[in-house]
Design an enzyme around this catalytic site. Structure first.
Site, mmCIF file in Angstrom:
data_model
loop_
_atom_site.group_PDB
_atom_site.id
_atom_site.type_symbol
_atom_site.label_atom_id
_atom_site.label_comp_id
_atom_site.label_asym_id
_atom_site.label_seq_id
_atom_site.Cartn_x
_atom_site.Cartn_y
_atom_site.Cartn_z
ATOM 1 C CB SER A 139 -0.886 0.012 1.253
ATOM 2 O OG SER A 139 -1.536 1.257 1.423
ATOM 3 C CE1 TYR A 152 -4.551 -2.137 4.785
ATOM 4 C CE2 TYR A 152 -3.641 0.061 4.537
ATOM 5 C CZ TYR A 152 -4.150 -1.097 3.978
ATOM 6 O OH TYR A 152 -4.257 -1.203 2.619
ATOM 7 C CE LYS A 156 -1.756 -3.596 3.083
ATOM 8 N NZ LYS A 156 -1.908 -4.750 2.149
#
Length: 261
Positions: A139, A152, A156
């Protein structure tokens, strides 16, 4: 001859979103695709939509036994493993203070450990074939984070680091390992987030607003990500490894960084 003729390809998270687009793209290129996901209904739907070049495996990327069995299934059905596309992932919101430990563990286990386990069992099979390619979905938040997405963003950033490590470790085996780093892509997960954050608006209007935040003026399409993944998995990209490639509509290019005197 199509670019993936004779290739055996595993796509984790392959029944929805970017993973499903990747499965379609590989199959359209002649590859034999094993779609791995934990929801039987979506796996069955994906296999039916793609047709003869697809098979399904219902399993959890967090499970060592499931990932070993998925790789064994690809070997049995398709003769080996040439490509692994790691697309399984979840998004959760929260700071380190308000993120429950079990949510942190879920995000890191699915987004990061899932790649570790899939690669752990796929790489020995790739070596038997004389090489292969691994592509992981990361990401733009590996580079620049929103507020309130601690787990998150951590997952990533770690994906990009893991990709670099695997690329070095397995270059002598003729295995390339790369990461694709999307910004906002129109997937069920993004639409879930838009519904969560729509406030007094609508999910569709929220998506449009997020799209206008990209210099190209829209969110991306899963098929656009799939084309990049397919390129990195193809013979055209054999000299690319350890890379993390942005597909972000220019969003990171517009971020200003102020360096103090």
């Amino acid at each position: 001859m199509s670019e993936f003729d004779g290739k055996s390809i595993i796509v984790t998270g392959g029944s929805l979103g970017m993973g499903l687009a990747c499965a379609h793209r590989f199959a359209a290129g002649g590859g034999k695709v094993l779609i791995v996901a934990n929801d039987r209904a979506s796996v069955d739907d994906a296999v039916a939509a793609i047709g003869a070049n697809a098979a399904g495996f219902v399993g959890d990327v967090r499970s060592k036994d499931d990932m070993a069995a998925a790789v064994d299934t690809a070997v049995t059905r398709h003769g080996g493993v040439d490509v692994l596309a790691c697309c399984a992932g979840i998004q959760r919101y929260g700071t380190v203070v308000d993120t429950p430990e079990e949510v942190w563990d879920d995000v890191l286990d699915i987004n990061l450990k899932g790649i570790f386990l899939a690669a752990k069992f796929a790489i020995p099979e790739m070596k038997k074939r004389g090489g292969g390619a691994i592509v992981a979905i990361s990401s733009v938040q590996a580079y620049a984070s929103q507020a309130g997405v601690a787990a998150y963003t951590a997952s990533k950033g770690a994906i990009n680091a893991l990709v670099r490590a695997m690329a070095l470790d397995h270059a002598p085996d003729n295995i390339t390992v790369n990461a694709v780093c999307p910004a906002s892509i129109d997937t069920p997960m993004l639409r879930w987030a838009a519904d969560l954050w729509k406030g007094d608006s609508t999910a569709e209007a929220t998506l449009d607003a997020w799209g206008r935040g990209h210099p190209l003026g829209r969110v991306g399409k899963p098929a656009e990500v799939a084309d990049l993944v397919a390129f990195l998995a193809s013979d055209k990209a054999r000299f690319i490894t350890g890379a993390d490639i942005k597909i972000d509509g220019g969003v990171l290019s517009k971020l200003g960084i102020i360096i103090p005197d």
